[in-house]
Design an enzyme around this catalytic site. Structure first.
Site, PDB file in Angstrom:
ATOM      1  N   SER A  51     -43.494 -33.054   5.914  1.00  0.00           N
ATOM      2  CA  SER A  51     -42.827 -33.707   7.048  1.00  0.00           C
ATOM      3  C   SER A  51     -42.260 -32.731   8.070  1.00  0.00           C
ATOM      4  CB  SER A  51     -41.726 -34.649   6.568  1.00  0.00           C
ATOM      5  OG  SER A  51     -40.626 -33.923   6.087  1.00  0.00           O
ATOM      6  N   LYS A  93     -35.002 -32.294   7.362  1.00  0.00           N
ATOM      7  CA  LYS A  93     -35.331 -32.891   8.665  1.00  0.00           C
ATOM      8  C   LYS A  93     -34.653 -32.100   9.772  1.00  0.00           C
ATOM      9  CE  LYS A  93     -37.397 -36.252   6.541  1.00  0.00           C
ATOM     10  NZ  LYS A  93     -38.834 -36.263   6.450  1.00  0.00           N
TER      11      LYS A  93
END
Length: 193
Positions: A51, A93
């Site tokens: 990700s 993230k």
């Protein structure tokens, strides 16, 4: 003579005992210091998944700076480590929106409070998306970030579960810290940006 020999033997035994005690104290202090550093200052974390590609790769290990929870503040663009709500999973993230801000994506451009915000860390992914003829992020928003929450996204926008689609807005107490450095594999050590 025997008395002198006994005294020397006792002195030697006391020296050995003192040496063992000193080593024992040093080991206990070192272990306590390591635990304190890991709990309050820095901790290693494993990157799992793609990700955050190409910024971070699956299997890399990061040092996470936990001091941001006590001193300093989170900044837009920081790479943050997030505790999972119900499991021991951690997410890595990028912090996009802070409390009180409005986040929107339009034509692969990030807007915060209606103003364009550059995302230089996405340049490689944007080129790949253009080659494929697809949108990197997709339009969404505007989303108002409430007090005590943060909006996060992965750099691999086409393949990231984040605030747009599953993680939701992240409570401040779920943020473990910020990543500043990849330390493994050793031949790929670098600062994270």
């Amino acid at each position: 003579m025997t008395e002198e020999k006994n005294t020397n033997t006792e002195k030697t035994a006391k020296k050995k005992t003192n040496t063992y005690l000193e080593w024992g104290k040093a080991i206990v202090i070192a272990v306590l210091l390591a635990l304190l550093i890991r709990h309050f200052l820095f901790e290693p974390y494993l990157v799992e998944g793609s990700s955050m590609y190409p910024t971070l790769h699956d299997g890399e290990r990061l040092f996470v700076n936990k001091t941001v929870n006590y001193i300093g503040e989170l900044k837009r663009g920081d790479i943050v480590i997030i505790n999972g709500e119900t499991s021991k999973i951690h997410y890595v993230k990028r912090l996009i929106g802070k409390p009180g801000e409005t986040v929107q994506m339009k034509d692969d451009t990030l807007y915060i409070n209606g103003k364009k915000v550059a995302e230089p860390y996405l340049s490689k992914n944007k080129k790949e998306a253009e080659k494929l003829g697809v949108s990197l992020t997709g339009d969404f928003g505007p989303v108002k970030v409430p007090k005590g929450k943060y909006f996060v996204m992965g750099d691999n926008r086409l393949n990231s579960m984040d605030s747009r689609n599953g993680l939701g807005l992240i409570a401040e107490d779920r943020i473990v810290g910020t990543s500043k450095f990849v330390f493994f594999p050793f031949n790929e050590m670098r600062q994270t940006k």
